[in-house]
Design a protein around this motif. Sequence first.
Motif, PDB file in Angstrom:
ATOM      1  N   SER A 275       0.819  -1.223   0.000  1.00 20.40           N
ATOM      2  CA  SER A 275       0.000   0.000   0.000  1.00 20.40           C
ATOM      3  C   SER A 275       0.853   1.273   0.000  1.00 20.40           C
ATOM      4  CB  SER A 275      -0.947   0.008   1.196  1.00 20.40           C
ATOM      5  OG  SER A 275      -0.203  -0.028   2.389  1.00 20.40           O
ATOM      6  N   LYS A 276       2.050   1.230   0.585  1.00 17.81           N
ATOM      7  CA  LYS A 276       2.831   2.472   0.761  1.00 17.81           C
ATOM      8  C   LYS A 276       3.976   2.628  -0.241  1.00 17.81           C
ATOM      9  CE  LYS A 276       0.846   3.989   4.657  1.00 17.81           C
ATOM     10  NZ  LYS A 276       0.245   5.321   4.809  1.00 17.81           N
ATOM     11  N   GLY A 277       4.392   1.540  -0.853  1.00 17.71           N
ATOM     12  CA  GLY A 277       5.431   1.618  -1.881  1.00 17.71           C
ATOM     13  C   GLY A 277       6.708   2.288  -1.389  1.00 17.71           C
ATOM     14  N   ASN A 278       7.263   3.151  -2.231  1.00 14.70           N
ATOM     15  CA  ASN A 278       8.529   3.836  -1.901  1.00 14.70           C
ATOM     16  C   ASN A 278       8.408   4.775  -0.701  1.00 14.70           C
ATOM     17  OD1 ASN A 278      10.090   2.713  -3.917  1.00 14.70           O
ATOM     18  ND2 ASN A 278       9.444   4.254  -5.422  1.00 14.70           N
ATOM     19  N   PHE A 279       7.172   5.081  -0.304  1.00 13.66           N
ATOM     20  CA  PHE A 279       7.016   6.001   0.824  1.00 13.66           C
ATOM     21  C   PHE A 279       7.436   5.348   2.148  1.00 13.66           C
ATOM     22  CE2 PHE A 279       4.310   7.725  -2.500  1.00 13.66           C
ATOM     23  CZ  PHE A 279       4.863   8.997  -2.583  1.00 13.66           C
ATOM     24  N   ILE A 280       7.615   4.036   2.142  1.00 15.92           N
ATOM     25  CA  ILE A 280       8.224   3.407   3.328  1.00 15.92           C
ATOM     26  C   ILE A 280       9.565   2.745   2.952  1.00 15.92           C
ATOM     27  CG2 ILE A 280       6.065   3.147   4.614  1.00 15.92           C
ATOM     28  CD1 ILE A 280       6.367   0.057   3.958  1.00 15.92           C
ATOM     29  N   LYS A 281      10.180   3.259   1.902  1.00 14.44           N
ATOM     30  CA  LYS A 281      11.530   2.775   1.549  1.00 14.44           C
ATOM     31  C   LYS A 281      12.541   3.530   2.415  1.00 14.44           C
ATOM     32  CE  LYS A 281      14.900   2.368  -2.196  1.00 14.44           C
ATOM     33  NZ  LYS A 281      15.412   2.988  -3.437  1.00 14.44           N
ATOM     34  N   TRP A 282      13.145   2.804   3.343  1.00 15.23           N
ATOM     35  CA  TRP A 282      14.166   3.392   4.211  1.00 15.23           C
ATOM     36  C   TRP A 282      15.421   2.528   4.162  1.00 15.23           C
ATOM     37  CZ3 TRP A 282       9.170   4.126   6.540  1.00 15.23           C
ATOM     38  CH2 TRP A 282       8.906   5.431   6.992  1.00 15.23           C
ATOM     39  N   ASN A 283      16.527   3.099   4.532  1.00  9.66           N
ATOM     40  CA  ASN A 283      17.754   2.340   4.810  1.00  9.66           C
ATOM     41  C   ASN A 283      18.082   2.518   6.285  1.00  9.66           C
ATOM     42  OD1 ASN A 283      17.915   1.940   2.059  1.00  9.66           O
ATOM     43  ND2 ASN A 283      19.426   3.580   1.754  1.00  9.66           N
ATOM     44  N   PRO A 284      18.158   1.444   7.064  1.00 12.62           N
ATOM     45  CA  PRO A 284      17.857   0.072   6.724  1.00 12.62           C
ATOM     46  C   PRO A 284      16.362  -0.099   6.413  1.00 12.62           C
ATOM     47  CG  PRO A 284      18.866   0.245   8.935  1.00 12.62           C
ATOM     48  CD  PRO A 284      18.593   1.612   8.470  1.00 12.62           C
ATOM     49  N   ALA A 285      16.069  -1.178   5.680  1.00 12.89           N
ATOM     50  CA  ALA A 285      14.704  -1.424   5.221  1.00 12.89           C
ATOM     51  C   ALA A 285      13.776  -1.808   6.375  1.00 12.89           C
ATOM     52  CB  ALA A 285      14.722  -2.552   4.200  1.00 12.89           C
ATOM     53  N   PRO A 331       9.873  11.512   6.107  1.00 10.82           N
ATOM     54  CA  PRO A 331       9.745  12.478   7.200  1.00 10.82           C
ATOM     55  C   PRO A 331       8.932  11.909   8.361  1.00 10.82           C
ATOM     56  CG  PRO A 331       8.122  12.942   5.505  1.00 10.82           C
ATOM     57  CD  PRO A 331       8.891  11.741   5.036  1.00 10.82           C
ATOM     58  N   LEU A 332       9.355  12.173   9.581  1.00  8.56           N
ATOM     59  CA  LEU A 332       8.675  11.570  10.733  1.00  8.56           C
ATOM     60  C   LEU A 332       8.533  12.458  11.963  1.00  8.56           C
ATOM     61  CD1 LEU A 332      10.050   7.933  10.768  1.00  8.56           C
ATOM     62  CD2 LEU A 332       7.663   8.570  10.727  1.00  8.56           C
ATOM     63  N   VAL A 333       9.294  13.544  12.062  1.00  9.01           N
ATOM     64  CA  VAL A 333       9.367  14.238  13.364  1.00  9.01           C
ATOM     65  C   VAL A 333       8.024  14.758  13.885  1.00  9.01           C
ATOM     66  CG1 VAL A 333      11.811  14.897  13.419  1.00  9.01           C
ATOM     67  CG2 VAL A 333      10.192  16.357  12.190  1.00  9.01           C
ATOM     68  N   GLN A 334       7.112  15.073  12.983  1.00  4.13           N
ATOM     69  CA  GLN A 334       5.824  15.624  13.442  1.00  4.13           C
ATOM     70  C   GLN A 334       4.927  14.541  14.040  1.00  4.13           C
ATOM     71  OE1 GLN A 334       3.746  17.681  10.293  1.00  4.13           O
ATOM     72  NE2 GLN A 334       1.969  18.106  11.586  1.00  4.13           N
ATOM     73  N   HIS A 335       5.184  13.277  13.694  1.00  5.21           N
ATOM     74  CA  HIS A 335       4.231  12.230  14.072  1.00  5.21           C
ATOM     75  C   HIS A 335       4.816  11.122  14.949  1.00  5.21           C
ATOM     76  CE1 HIS A 335       2.856  14.044  10.199  1.00  5.21           C
ATOM     77  NE2 HIS A 335       1.814  14.253  10.978  1.00  5.21           N
ATOM     78  N   ALA A 336       6.092  11.226  15.275  1.00  9.00           N
ATOM     79  CA  ALA A 336       6.745  10.120  15.982  1.00  9.00           C
ATOM     80  C   ALA A 336       6.168   9.908  17.393  1.00  9.00           C
ATOM     81  CB  ALA A 336       8.241  10.395  16.076  1.00  9.00           C
ATOM     82  N   LEU A 337       6.117  10.972  18.160  1.00 13.02           N
ATOM     83  CA  LEU A 337       5.633  10.843  19.541  1.00 13.02           C
ATOM     84  C   LEU A 337       4.175  10.400  19.555  1.00 13.02           C
ATOM     85  CD1 LEU A 337       6.219  11.235  22.559  1.00 13.02           C
ATOM     86  CD2 LEU A 337       5.545  13.622  22.309  1.00 13.02           C
ATOM     87  N   ILE A 338       3.394  10.966  18.641  1.00 14.95           N
ATOM     88  CA  ILE A 338       1.975  10.634  18.577  1.00 14.95           C
ATOM     89  C   ILE A 338       1.775   9.168  18.185  1.00 14.95           C
ATOM     90  CG2 ILE A 338      -0.090  11.152  17.161  1.00 14.95           C
ATOM     91  CD1 ILE A 338       0.657  13.126  19.540  1.00 14.95           C
ATOM     92  N   ALA A 339       2.605   8.680  17.261  1.00  9.72           N
ATOM     93  CA  ALA A 339       2.526   7.264  16.868  1.00  9.72           C
ATOM     94  C   ALA A 339       2.877   6.370  18.060  1.00  9.72           C
ATOM     95  CB  ALA A 339       3.456   6.990  15.692  1.00  9.72           C
ATOM     96  N   LEU A 340       3.856   6.784  18.844  1.00 13.10           N
ATOM     97  CA  LEU A 340       4.231   5.987  20.025  1.00 13.10           C
ATOM     98  C   LEU A 340       3.096   6.005  21.053  1.00 13.10           C
ATOM     99  CD1 LEU A 340       7.955   7.124  20.340  1.00 13.10           C
ATOM    100  CD2 LEU A 340       7.136   4.848  19.687  1.00 13.10           C
ATOM    101  N   LEU A 341       2.453   7.150  21.211  1.00 11.32           N
ATOM    102  CA  LEU A 341       1.335   7.231  22.159  1.00 11.32           C
ATOM    103  C   LEU A 341       0.159   6.377  21.672  1.00 11.32           C
ATOM    104  CD1 LEU A 341       1.603  11.013  23.104  1.00 11.32           C
ATOM    105  CD2 LEU A 341       2.105   9.059  24.585  1.00 11.32           C
ATOM    106  N   GLU A 342       0.044   6.242  20.364  1.00 14.57           N
ATOM    107  CA  GLU A 342      -0.984   5.346  19.806  1.00 14.57           C
ATOM    108  C   GLU A 342      -0.642   3.900  20.186  1.00 14.57           C
ATOM    109  OE1 GLU A 342      -3.443   7.015  18.408  1.00 14.57           O
ATOM    110  OE2 GLU A 342      -4.611   5.205  18.015  1.00 14.57           O
ATOM    111  N   ALA A 343       0.642   3.564  20.094  1.00 13.30           N
ATOM    112  CA  ALA A 343       1.079   2.215  20.496  1.00 13.30           C
ATOM    113  C   ALA A 343       0.800   1.997  21.990  1.00 13.30           C
ATOM    114  CB  ALA A 343       2.561   2.034  20.193  1.00 13.30           C
ATOM    115  N   ALA A 344       0.920   3.071  22.778  1.00 18.43           N
ATOM    116  CA  ALA A 344       0.625   2.952  24.220  1.00 18.43           C
ATOM    117  C   ALA A 344      -0.861   2.660  24.425  1.00 18.43           C
ATOM    118  CB  ALA A 344       1.028   4.233  24.952  1.00 18.43           C
ATOM    119  N   SER A 405       3.511  12.573   4.283  1.00 21.24           N
ATOM    120  CA  SER A 405       3.897  11.777   5.450  1.00 21.24           C
ATOM    121  C   SER A 405       3.567  10.312   5.184  1.00 21.24           C
ATOM    122  CB  SER A 405       3.108  12.243   6.683  1.00 21.24           C
ATOM    123  OG  SER A 405       3.093  11.225   7.659  1.00 21.24           O
ATOM    124  N   PRO A 406       4.418   9.410   5.671  1.00 16.47           N
ATOM    125  CA  PRO A 406       4.078   7.987   5.522  1.00 16.47           C
ATOM    126  C   PRO A 406       2.855   7.599   6.361  1.00 16.47           C
ATOM    127  CG  PRO A 406       6.063   8.251   6.862  1.00 16.47           C
ATOM    128  CD  PRO A 406       5.730   9.602   6.310  1.00 16.47           C
TER     129      PRO A 406
END
Length: 445
Positions: A275-285, A331-344, A405-406
């Motif tokens: 569903s996300k294709g290259n938008f989740i292409k990172w190194n490391p994968a 890019p991730l800085v705007q959503h990282a903490l919020i994604a972690l709080l979602e995991a919480a 954003s991914p």
Amino acid sequence: MTNYLIKNGTIINEGIRVIADLLIENGRIKKIGVDLNADREVQVIDAKGKLVLPGMIDDQVHFREPGLTHKGDIASESKAAVAGGITSFIEQPNTIPNAVSQEILEQKYQRADEVSFANYSFMMGGTNNNLDEVLKTNPRNVAGIKLFLGSSTGNMLVDDQEVLEKIFSSTSMLIAVHAEDEATIRENMAAHVEKYGDDIPVSCHPAIRSAEACYLSSSKAIELAKKTGARLHVFHVSTAKETELFRNDIPLKDKKITAEVCVHHLWFSDKDYESKGNFIKWNPAVKSAADREGLWKALLDDRIDVIATDHAPHTLEEKSKPYGQAPSGGPLVQHALIALLEAAREGKITVEKIVEKTAHNPATLFQIEKRGYLREGYHADIVIVDPEVDWSVDKSNVLYKCGWSPFEGTNFHSKVIHTFVNGSLVYSNGKLSDTHAGQRLLFDR
Ligand code: DOR
């Protein structure tokens, strides 16, 4: 400067959760307690029902300035960072020119001093031929030395074994590594080119930048650190197998070998390439669901010490190219903490543990002076989160210069409502102030 009294927030800090007030005076935390009153004029912020946390310290970002500012710049990305609850960042040297001399490095600090909304540090880049420059790095005001043991954006590969050994044995500074074995990746890539030609599906990315490539490189770096006594920090661990290389029987402050995991490796798995294709292409994968589970396990049992973003924006146009030409990173800085709080909310981690891994531990691991904890006398780097809001990420609310954003389409249930950097309210209810409140990080070393 304005002083603030944050009233009745749920303060989560150092493993403890209390409903209390927090007084900010002259940029510092003056007092934490119940029923506080100020002895001078303050702006009161009602934080009833809200979480009050130490701001996240993101130890790995790529803000692209100088040289790649069509992707992002220090002002744009540090704005997105504070909107996401990140109050300090450590930026990487693969800008153009690469930050591989003290002069270029200092120019980045000067620029950040003018434009950064968050506190900043920039890593010195090591190469096959800049040992003299590396050794001039000041441990008091630079976070560390960065080495790309596998090539990624920016061609900064350090592959001369002799040089590596020299760097590891001659500096007492923290060495952070991007660990992926170059020869293994090249071999895997050649096999995929033979099979698919120019049309390699992005789902092959974890087979090309494989788990074996990660393990081989991380384990070699750790071996070298043990041999030389170097202080090694392994960035973006992405596989379950690598987590076996790290220990949890030593207090963090005494560890000589530490590990970081990134939000995308905790959130996505290889199932998402479709569903996300290259938008989740990172190194490391991003790798398998089993790898992701292994990372969560190692994070919770403290073999992995910190969570970061590896925020690495590329334009929509660049990411829309075929797999072979699309750059890695997102890019991730705007959503990282919020994604972690979602995991919480989903029960994967407690908010106390998130605070430990995103604020306390980066501060301890890098020996950052007076930040990362809500303590009297510390800099007031604070984030206030509403834990009961329903919202979703879409292009209209993304602040990154690259404009995507991914996490687009993802529904979150927490939102950052206020962010303080050095006691300045730089972000409040969706509005960014124009105060460049960021300061250079200093280190107790
Ligand atoms: O995916 C990545 N992108 N990994 C890195 O290590 C570098 C980054 C970038 O700068 O684009």
